[in-house]
Design an enzyme around this catalytic site. Sequence first.
Site, mmCIF file in Angstrom:
data_model
loop_
_atom_site.group_PDB
_atom_site.id
_atom_site.type_symbol
_atom_site.label_atom_id
_atom_site.label_comp_id
_atom_site.label_asym_id
_atom_site.label_seq_id
_atom_site.Cartn_x
_atom_site.Cartn_y
_atom_site.Cartn_z
ATOM 1 N N SER A 106 54.928 12.640 16.097
ATOM 2 C CA SER A 106 53.505 12.395 16.353
ATOM 3 C C SER A 106 52.687 13.675 16.210
ATOM 4 O O SER A 106 53.198 14.784 16.329
ATOM 5 C CB SER A 106 53.317 11.840 17.769
ATOM 6 O OG SER A 106 54.211 10.780 18.022
HETATM 7 N N1 SAH Z 1 58.375 11.244 20.247
HETATM 8 C C1 SAH Z 1 58.945 11.269 18.942
HETATM 9 C C2 SAH Z 1 58.218 10.315 18.030
HETATM 10 C C3 SAH Z 1 59.147 9.517 17.182
HETATM 11 S S1 SAH Z 1 58.442 8.138 16.349
HETATM 12 C C4 SAH Z 1 58.991 12.673 18.384
HETATM 13 O O1 SAH Z 1 58.512 13.603 19.049
HETATM 14 O O2 SAH Z 1 59.552 12.869 17.301
HETATM 15 C C5 SAH Z 1 58.909 6.805 17.381
HETATM 16 C C6 SAH Z 1 60.368 6.534 17.529
HETATM 17 O O3 SAH Z 1 60.500 5.313 18.266
HETATM 18 C C7 SAH Z 1 61.138 6.280 16.230
HETATM 19 O O4 SAH Z 1 62.160 7.218 16.120
HETATM 20 C C8 SAH Z 1 61.679 4.867 16.385
HETATM 21 O O5 SAH Z 1 62.988 4.697 15.843
HETATM 22 C C9 SAH Z 1 61.697 4.703 17.883
HETATM 23 N N2 SAH Z 1 61.734 3.334 18.379
HETATM 24 C C10 SAH Z 1 61.086 2.233 17.918
HETATM 25 N N3 SAH Z 1 61.413 1.160 18.657
HETATM 26 C C11 SAH Z 1 62.282 1.596 19.630
HETATM 27 C C12 SAH Z 1 62.991 0.964 20.684
HETATM 28 N N4 SAH Z 1 62.892 -0.349 20.924
HETATM 29 N N5 SAH Z 1 63.793 1.718 21.459
HETATM 30 C C13 SAH Z 1 63.931 3.051 21.240
HETATM 31 N N6 SAH Z 1 63.302 3.693 20.252
HETATM 32 C C14 SAH Z 1 62.476 2.987 19.452
#
Ligand code: SAH
Length: 265
Positions: A106
Site C-alpha cells: 500500500s
Molecule cells: N499490508 C500489506 C499489503 C498487502 S496487499 C503490505 O504492507 O505489503 C493485501 C494482501 O491481502 C495481499 O497479499 C492478499 O493476498 C491478502 N489477502 C486478501 N484476502 C485475504 C484473506 N482472506 N486473508 C489473508 N490475506 C488476504
Amino acid sequence: MKQRPSFPASLNATLAKNRPSAVGAVQVSMAKSATTTPAAAPAGHGMESGAVRARMVQKLAAQGVTDAQVLGAMGAIERHRFVDSALINQAYEDTSLPIGLGQTISKPGVVSRMLELMRNSQSGKLGRVLEIGTGCGYQAAVLSLLATEVYSIERLRGLHDKARENLRYLRLPNLHLLFGDGMLGYAKGAPYAAIIAAAGGEAVPQAWVDQLAVGGRLVAPVMTPGAPGSAGGSQALLVLDKTPQGLRQTVLEAVHFVPLKSGVA
Ligand code: SAH
C-alpha cells in the site's frame, strides 16, 4: 538471508537537493523510535535512506497525518527493504508497488492514514492488533512498533514466506505471521484492540466484529454501493467502533485496495 541491494545513489542526489527542514515533534519522535527499533541500518547506506525516509514522513505530515507515533514508526521502518530491487528507486514515493502474485504494497499515505485512524488518538501503544493481508510485511513491521502484539495473516503462501524473509532482519518478537484465511480472523489472539485490513471485501466478515474487543476499532476498505446508474460499487475506508452500546460505523474517503478473497492458495 538474502542480501538486499544497496540503496541507489540517484536517491542520494535527489536528497541533497531537497534536504528536509526541521519538522519539530516528528523528528524528535522519529529519533526515539529509531533507537528503540532493533533494525540494523543497511551497511553503509543507513544515513541516506534515513534522510529520504524523513522526507517521506515530512510529506505525510504535510498531508495531514498528525499522530507522532505513526510518523515515528513510518520513519523507522525501511520501506525499500520490502520491495523488489528494480523498484527501490520508488520505495519512498507515495505510491503502491507490485509485490508479486498480483498484490501490492500500500501507499505510505494510506498506511499512515489507516494507522492513525486505528490508534484513535491513543497516547501509548495499542494492545493486541490483527492485520489481514500481510503482503510483503511492510505494514506489519510498522504496526509492531505501535502495538504490544501483532498477529498478521496472509492467504497466499508465496507472500507469507516472502514476508517472513523480509522481516527476519528486524527480529520483532511481538510480530506473529500466520498463514491462513484472514476472513476467519484469528480467534486465538482475540479480543483485539484493533483490526486492520489491507484487502477490501463486500462487507466486514462477522468473525472480525466478534474478535474485536469492546472499545476496539476496526479499519478496513469495503465496497460501497455504486452511484445510481453506475455498474458495481467502489471502495471506501470504513471505521467500525465496538462500543458498550453497540457498533458505530463511519464511512470515510474512497480507497483502492486489492480484493479480500476467501480460502488459501
Ligand atoms: N499490508 C500489506 C499489503 C498487502 S496487499 C503490505 O504492507 O505489503 C493485501 C494482501 O491481502 C495481499 O497479499 C492478499 O493476498 C491478502 N489477502 C486478501 N484476502 C485475504 C484473506 N482472506 N486473508 C489473508 N490475506 C488476504
